[in-house]
Design a protein around this motif. Structure first.
Motif, short mmCIF file in Angstrom:
data_model
loop_
_atom_site.label_atom_id
_atom_site.label_comp_id
_atom_site.label_asym_id
_atom_site.label_seq_id
_atom_site.Cartn_x
_atom_site.Cartn_y
_atom_site.Cartn_z
N ASP A 146 0.83 -1.21 0.00
CA ASP A 146 0.00 0.00 0.00
C ASP A 146 0.86 1.26 0.00
O ASP A 146 0.50 2.26 -0.61
CB ASP A 146 -0.96 0.01 1.19
N GLU A 147 2.00 1.21 0.68
CA GLU A 147 2.93 2.34 0.65
C GLU A 147 3.51 2.52 -0.75
O GLU A 147 3.67 3.65 -1.24
CB GLU A 147 4.05 2.15 1.66
N VAL A 148 3.82 1.42 -1.42
CA VAL A 148 4.30 1.48 -2.80
C VAL A 148 3.24 2.14 -3.68
O VAL A 148 3.55 3.03 -4.49
CB VAL A 148 4.65 0.08 -3.35
N LYS A 149 2.00 1.74 -3.52
CA LYS A 149 0.89 2.31 -4.31
C LYS A 149 0.74 3.81 -4.06
O LYS A 149 0.47 4.57 -4.98
CB LYS A 149 -0.41 1.58 -3.99
N ALA A 150 0.92 4.23 -2.83
CA ALA A 150 0.82 5.65 -2.50
C ALA A 150 1.93 6.44 -3.20
O ALA A 150 1.68 7.52 -3.76
CB ALA A 150 0.88 5.86 -0.98
N TYR A 151 3.15 5.91 -3.18
CA TYR A 151 4.24 6.58 -3.91
C TYR A 151 3.95 6.60 -5.40
O TYR A 151 4.18 7.61 -6.08
CB TYR A 151 5.58 5.88 -3.65
N GLU A 152 3.44 5.50 -5.92
CA GLU A 152 3.13 5.46 -7.35
C GLU A 152 2.13 6.55 -7.73
O GLU A 152 2.33 7.26 -8.71
CB GLU A 152 2.57 4.09 -7.73
N GLY A 212 7.91 -6.95 -4.73
CA GLY A 212 7.79 -6.22 -5.99
C GLY A 212 7.58 -4.75 -5.71
O GLY A 212 7.51 -4.33 -4.55
N GLY A 213 7.47 -3.99 -6.79
CA GLY A 213 7.30 -2.57 -6.61
C GLY A 213 7.18 -1.81 -7.91
O GLY A 213 6.74 -2.35 -8.92
N ILE A 214 7.61 -0.57 -7.85
CA ILE A 214 7.55 0.33 -9.01
C ILE A 214 8.97 0.72 -9.40
O ILE A 214 9.87 0.79 -8.56
CB ILE A 214 6.70 1.58 -8.72
N PHE A 215 9.15 0.98 -10.69
CA PHE A 215 10.46 1.30 -11.25
C PHE A 215 10.31 2.55 -12.10
O PHE A 215 9.45 2.60 -12.99
CB PHE A 215 10.97 0.12 -12.08
N SER A 224 10.01 -0.65 -3.42
CA SER A 224 9.40 -1.97 -3.36
C SER A 224 9.05 -2.35 -1.94
O SER A 224 9.47 -1.72 -0.97
CB SER A 224 10.34 -3.02 -3.95
N SER A 225 8.28 -3.42 -1.86
CA SER A 225 7.87 -4.01 -0.59
C SER A 225 8.22 -5.49 -0.63
O SER A 225 8.14 -6.12 -1.69
CB SER A 225 6.36 -3.84 -0.41
N PRO A 226 8.61 -6.07 0.51
CA PRO A 226 8.97 -7.49 0.52
C PRO A 226 7.78 -8.43 0.32
O PRO A 226 7.96 -9.59 -0.05
CB PRO A 226 9.63 -7.71 1.88
#
Length: 151
Positions: free
Chosen positions: A84-90, A115-118, A130-132
């Protein structure tokens, strides 16, 4: 020398073309705090961190943007606790027109939970958040290679 538990990455230094532009990106979009700045002509820099601890330095001494075909930094990865933190940054990065390597959250490799965003910073430096855990159902752009390796 024997490996010890006290050996770890201290901070990362990045050469940038315009420290003010990069400072705005890392401070305003990624949430780093400015610990110190140097504003002298020919010696511009910014020391960035979180909770007062240095983690990233920006050095204005690059004439050109990032070149992925040269030896040196491949990418810089940041880790957060949840997807969810990754999604917020995205969402925040997309709202500011940041260029992404892949569409949405992707797994680090086929079937991975991590996974995550690049994406790229203003100089084209490749970055990852990314998140573990949490990417179990996300696609992997290339099944046979780590996602972070060839973007």
């Amino acid at each position: 020398m024997t490996a010890t538990s006290t050996f770890r990455t201290g901070h990362i230094g990045l050469n940038v073309t315009e420290v003010d532009r990069s400072l705005a990106f890392y401070r305003d979009l990624l949430g780093f705090e400015v610990l110190s700045e140097g504003k002298e002509d020919g010696r511009r820099f910014a020391l960035l961190g979180r909770a007062g601890r240095l983690s990233l330095t920006l050095w204005q001494q690059a004439g050109d943007g990032f070149a992925p075909d040269r030896a040196g930094l491949h990418h810089l990865a940041f880790e957060v606790d949840t997807i969810d933190e990754v999604k917020a940054y995205e969402s925040e990065l997309r709202a500011h027109g940041v260029q992404f390597a892949y569409e949405g959250i992707v797994a680090h490799r086929e079937g991975a939970a991590s996974g995550g965003i690049f994406f790229r910073d203003p100089d084209g430096i490749r970055l990852e958040i990314s998140s573990p855990l949490g990417a179990e159902t996300a696609p992997a752009p290339v099944a046979a290679a780590p996602t972070c390796g060839f973007f």
